[in-house]
Structures are given as structure tokens and as C-alpha cells.
Design an enzyme around this catalytic site. Structure first.
Site, short mmCIF file in Angstrom:
data_model
loop_
_atom_site.label_atom_id
_atom_site.label_comp_id
_atom_site.label_asym_id
_atom_site.label_seq_id
_atom_site.Cartn_x
_atom_site.Cartn_y
_atom_site.Cartn_z
N CYS A 113 0.81 -1.20 0.00
CA CYS A 113 0.00 0.00 0.00
C CYS A 113 0.86 1.27 0.00
O CYS A 113 1.56 1.56 -0.97
CB CYS A 113 -0.99 -0.06 1.16
SG CYS A 113 -2.47 0.92 0.91
N HIS A 114 0.85 2.06 1.08
CA HIS A 114 1.68 3.27 1.18
C HIS A 114 3.08 2.96 1.69
O HIS A 114 3.95 3.83 1.70
CB HIS A 114 1.02 4.29 2.13
CG HIS A 114 -0.21 4.91 1.58
ND1 HIS A 114 -1.43 4.27 1.58
CD2 HIS A 114 -0.43 6.13 1.02
CE1 HIS A 114 -2.34 5.07 1.05
NE2 HIS A 114 -1.77 6.20 0.69
N GLY A 115 3.32 1.73 2.13
CA GLY A 115 4.62 1.34 2.67
C GLY A 115 5.80 1.59 1.75
O GLY A 115 6.88 1.94 2.22
N TRP A 117 6.63 4.05 0.18
CA TRP A 117 7.21 5.38 0.39
C TRP A 117 8.55 5.27 1.09
O TRP A 117 9.44 6.09 0.89
CB TRP A 117 6.27 6.23 1.24
CG TRP A 117 5.45 7.23 0.50
CD1 TRP A 117 5.70 7.76 -0.73
CD2 TRP A 117 4.25 7.83 0.97
NE1 TRP A 117 4.71 8.66 -1.06
CE2 TRP A 117 3.81 8.72 -0.03
CE3 TRP A 117 3.50 7.71 2.13
CZ2 TRP A 117 2.66 9.48 0.11
CZ3 TRP A 117 2.36 8.46 2.26
CH2 TRP A 117 1.94 9.34 1.26
#
Length: 191
Positions: A113-115, A117
Site C-alpha cells: 500500500c503506502h509502505g 514510500w
């Protein structure tokens, strides 16, 4: 069995704002396959989890501080998402260095997911084929990654997925990828 983790030690790096399901489900899959997991964070005590980034979803107890943790102690690294969690981690030099050193070590790293980043801030996305939540993809591209829209992607030692909808495939793949890594000598005992 090729997918059994046989006591391998996995660091789960997360902070306040972690998406609960993205920490819980992979952790359970890893532990069911025989891994020992430690929740590593930037502060001691507990971290606050979220559902859909907005709703309070309880807490998780922190096992280790990232500033007092070495890549040599673990066989693999899991980076769950949630919007706030990776944003907090990218502001903490010890967390950024831990991700960078883990990727560079060649040991398996997985993020959902946003990991991913975290890969941008650690400067390890360049030349990698990755996926993520749609809003993170421009950052990954700007950091030099080849971004694809696939359920689960493995490029070398990095595995990524897009969202909680991909958790079944992500969990299955990370167990497979983490099983390929040799068990570290330093991962034998709990610190």
C-alpha cells in the site's frame, strides 16, 4: 517444505498510523509459517493502528526500537502501510537507514500500500519494478522505479502489493520469498 520459515526472524517496521490489517494479516501468515516477528518502531510502548486511515483501530505493542536494532538480527523485513505510518518513518533517520541497509543487504523486504514510500526516502527504489497504492506511484516513478499496477510484484529482494485487497496474494508471496533467504546467525535469539 520450501515455504516454511522455520524460526526465521522478521522485523516489522511500523509507527503510529499503521493500517491494522496490513500489519496483522502478514504477521499472522509469517508466524503461521514458523517465523518469529518483532514489531520495531521509532518509539517504545505502543503504536496506534488505523482502519482505512481514519478510524481508530487499537494499538500494537512495540518489541524493539529501530535505533537499537541491527539488520544482522533479522532474516527479513516487512513494511506495512497506512498513510501516516510511512510518513512518520521517513522523518526518522534511524528508520530510513534501517530500510536502506536491509534492502542493500540482499535480505528479503516486503511492503504494501503506502509502505513503499519508505523505499523513496531510503533511495532504494531506483531501477526496481514496484507497485503501491495509486497515490504513491508518482513518488516511486520520480525516485527512478518502474511502477506497475499488479496484485503482487517481486523484483530481486523486494516484494510489493497495492492495497489491502491484495493481502491474500501478498501474504502467500512473502512467505515464499522470506523462505528463500538463508537464516541469519544473529537471528537465533530474542534480544
Amino acid at each position: 517444505m520450501a515455504t516454511t520459515l522455520n524460526g526465521r526472524r522478521v522485523a516489522i517496521l511500523a509507527a503510529d498510523g499503521v493500517e491494522r490489517v496490513e500489519l496483522e494479516q502478514p504477521r499472522q501468515a509469517l508466524e503461521d509459517a514458523g517465523a518469529r516477528t518483532d514489531l520495531v518502531s521509532i518509539s517504545s510502548g505502543e503504536i496506534r493502528a488505523r482502519d482505512h486511515d481514519l478510524e481508530d483501530a487499537g494499538t500494537f505493542a512495540v518489541d524493539r526500537l529501530v535505533s537499537a536494532t541491527s539488520v544482522d538480527e533479522y532474516d527479513a523485513l516487512l513494511l506495512p502501510g497506512g498513510t501516516v505510518n510511512p510518513d512518520k518513518l521517513r522523518m526518522e533517520p534511524a528508520a530510513v537507514a534501517f530500510v536502506r541497509n536491509f534492502v542493500r543487504s540482499g535480505k528479503p523486504v516486503a511492503s504494501i500500500c503506502h509502505g513503499p514510500w519508505n523505499f523513496v526516502e531510503a533511495d532504494v527504489a531506483r531501477g526496481r519494478r514496484l507497485t503501491s497504492w495509486p497515490s504513491v506511484r508518482t513518488d516511486l516513478r520520480n525516485a527512478g522505479a518502474e511502477v506497475v499496477d499488479e496484485e503482487v510484484v517481486t523484483d530481486g529482494n523486494i516484494t510489493t502489493s497495492r492495497s489491502p485487497d491484495d493481502l491474500p496474494a501478498f501474504c502467500e508471496r512473502i512467505v515464499q520469498e522470506f523462505a528463500k533467504a538463508p537464516q541469519s546467525a544473529g537471528a537465533g535469539g530474542r534480544a
